[in-house]
Structures are given as structure tokens and as C-alpha cells.
Design a protein around this motif. Structure first.
Motif, PDB file in Angstrom:
ATOM      1  N   ASN A  12       0.831  -1.211   0.000  1.00  0.00           N
ATOM      2  CA  ASN A  12       0.000   0.000   0.000  1.00  0.00           C
ATOM      3  C   ASN A  12       0.861   1.255   0.000  1.00  0.00           C
ATOM      4  N   TYR A  13       1.907   1.267   0.817  1.00  0.00           N
ATOM      5  CA  TYR A  13       2.805   2.426   0.853  1.00  0.00           C
ATOM      6  C   TYR A  13       3.432   2.646  -0.528  1.00  0.00           C
ATOM      7  N   ALA A  14       3.958   1.585  -1.122  1.00  0.00           N
ATOM      8  CA  ALA A  14       4.599   1.708  -2.430  1.00  0.00           C
ATOM      9  C   ALA A  14       3.599   2.178  -3.486  1.00  0.00           C
ATOM     10  N   LEU A  50       2.903  11.662   6.246  1.00  0.00           N
ATOM     11  CA  LEU A  50       1.587  11.904   5.650  1.00  0.00           C
ATOM     12  C   LEU A  50       1.064  10.664   4.931  1.00  0.00           C
ATOM     13  N   THR A  51       1.910   9.998   4.188  1.00  0.00           N
ATOM     14  CA  THR A  51       1.489   8.811   3.452  1.00  0.00           C
ATOM     15  C   THR A  51       1.057   7.699   4.399  1.00  0.00           C
ATOM     16  N   LEU A  52       1.871   7.442   5.406  1.00  0.00           N
ATOM     17  CA  LEU A  52       1.556   6.360   6.339  1.00  0.00           C
ATOM     18  C   LEU A  52       0.294   6.654   7.144  1.00  0.00           C
ATOM     19  N   LEU A 104      -2.568   4.341   9.231  1.00  0.00           N
ATOM     20  CA  LEU A 104      -1.882   3.893  10.437  1.00  0.00           C
ATOM     21  C   LEU A 104      -2.041   4.919  11.549  1.00  0.00           C
ATOM     22  N   SER A 105      -2.006   4.462  12.792  1.00  0.00           N
ATOM     23  CA  SER A 105      -2.043   5.374  13.935  1.00  0.00           C
ATOM     24  C   SER A 105      -0.698   6.086  14.043  1.00  0.00           C
ATOM     25  N   MET A 123       7.217   2.500  12.472  1.00  0.00           N
ATOM     26  CA  MET A 123       7.737   2.240  11.122  1.00  0.00           C
ATOM     27  C   MET A 123       8.867   3.182  10.759  1.00  0.00           C
ATOM     28  N   MET A 124       8.740   4.437  11.168  1.00  0.00           N
ATOM     29  CA  MET A 124       9.758   5.424  10.823  1.00  0.00           C
ATOM     30  C   MET A 124      10.942   5.387  11.792  1.00  0.00           C
ATOM     31  N   GLY A 125      10.779   4.685  12.908  1.00  0.00           N
ATOM     32  CA  GLY A 125      11.855   4.599  13.887  1.00  0.00           C
ATOM     33  C   GLY A 125      12.080   5.898  14.641  1.00  0.00           C
TER      34      GLY A 125
END
Length: 195
Positions: free
Chosen positions: A37-39, A141-143, A149-150, A157-159
Motif C-alpha cells: 500500500n505504501y509503495a 503523511l502517506t503512512l 496507520l495510527s 515504522m519510521m523509527g
């Protein structure tokens, strides 16, 4: 929607350890949808999205034992995916063409006057504006808004920490509004309603 998930290490619940082939398969099954989905949001093409996600997992299976030593497997996979997305964008820029109904047209030839192309134009405009954002703002913004996503999941995910995600979201919405020539006050309620 779930975040990139690290499956059980085998100590509880009888699930396969990550180090086993079944562990890799379980990790793949738990995470492929979010990564795809992200891609897709970043590239706008299901075929390209599938290709970059497949590349990430092919690389990962070859180095699986090494990857398991990572502190944050979620962030590592997300970073690997982002690099593949960037590579794909670079290949596209070299082509600088848009495929419409089997005909190849340059972006300048895509007319806003054609009602059938208005949706395409809006999508291209949004993707172009997102592409101009700093990487961390674009990712947040995308995630958050496209993958649903919360903020906690985005942070994982971004660390980064959750307050950092909030700052990236705020700055990203402001900059996106400027790039799209929108009033940020009018834009905020719209972004809150996104999935």
C-alpha cells in the motif's frame, strides 16, 4: 490497518521463530499488504508497487539472518522499501512520460480541459506536491492518511518518537497546502477525514 509486524520469536503461542523459513513467511504475510500500500501510494502504479515490494523481500530472504540482528526490523524494512521507491522514481523521471489508454503523452499534453483526465490531473498534482515535501514529512503523511496507520504505528515504522511524527504531520500538511495553493485552515479538516 496493522503496522509492519514482527511475528513471535517462538517463545509463546507455538508460532514459528523468525529465524526459521516459516518465520520469514509469517513476517511476509503479516507485512506485505502495508508495504505494498505504501509503495502504491508513492508510485501510483500497482505493477511498480508490486515490483519494488518483491525486490525488498527477495533481498531480505537472501540476508534474513543478518536482518534479524536489527534493533527495529519494521524500520529496516520500511527504509529498504523507501530506497526501492526512490530508485523507481528515478527511472520514471528519465522516461518523463505518462501512459494513458495505451498512448504515450508528455505531462504537458495532459489537458485539464478533458473531463476524463481531470482525476488523472488531480492525482498527478498531488503526487508531484507530495514528491516535493521533505522525505520524513512525505512518509508521515502517506503512512498516516493514505495507509490509515495510527501515529504510534507511524512512529514505529519510521523509527522515531510519536511527537516527532506529529511535528512531521503538521509541517507536511502546511507545506502541502502551500504547494497546492490551498488555505491551510481549509485544508486541516479535509486531512482529518482521510482514512
Amino acid at each position: 490497518m496493522s503496522q509492519v509486524t514482527r511475528v513471535s520469536d517462538g517463545e509463546a503461542g507455538g508460532e514459528a521463530p523468525l529465524a526459521s523459513p516459516q518465520g520469514f513467511e509469517a513476517f511476509y504475510n503479516a507485512n506485505v499488504r502495508n508495504l505494498l500500500n505504501y509503495a502504491y501510494v508513492q508510485l501510483g502504479s500497482l505493477q511498480d508497487a508490486e515490483e519494488v515490494v518483491q525486490d525488498v523481500f527477495v533481498t531480505a530472504v537472501r540476508k534474513w539472518d543478518q536482518l534479524l540482528a536489527a534493533d527495529n526490523l519494521n524500520a529496516l524494512f520500511f527504509t529498504m522499501l523507501k530506497h526501492r521507491v526512490i530508485d523507481q522514481r528515478r527511472r520514471r523521471r528519465r522516461m518523463a512520460l505518462v501512459e494513458i489508454s495505451g498512448d504515450w503523452l508528455t505531462e504537458e499534453q495532459v489537458s485539464a480541459e478533458d473531463p476524463g483526465l481531470k482525476g488523472l490531473e488531480a492525482r498527478l498534482l498531488l503526487q508531484t506536491a507530495l514528491g516535493r515535501l521533505p522525505e520524513r514529512q512525505r512518509d508521515a503523511l502517506t503512512l498516516k492518511y493514505f495507509l490509515g496507520l495510527s501515529s504510534r504505528q507511524v512512529a514505529d515504522m519510521m523509527g522515531v518518537a510519536e511527537p516527532t511524527v506529529s511535528a512531521h504531520l503538521k509541517r507536511g500538511r502546511e507545506r502541502l497546502a502551500r504547494l497546492l495553493d490551498l488555505d491551510y485552515g481549509d485544508c486541516r479538516p479535509c486531512t482529518r477525514g482521510l482514512p
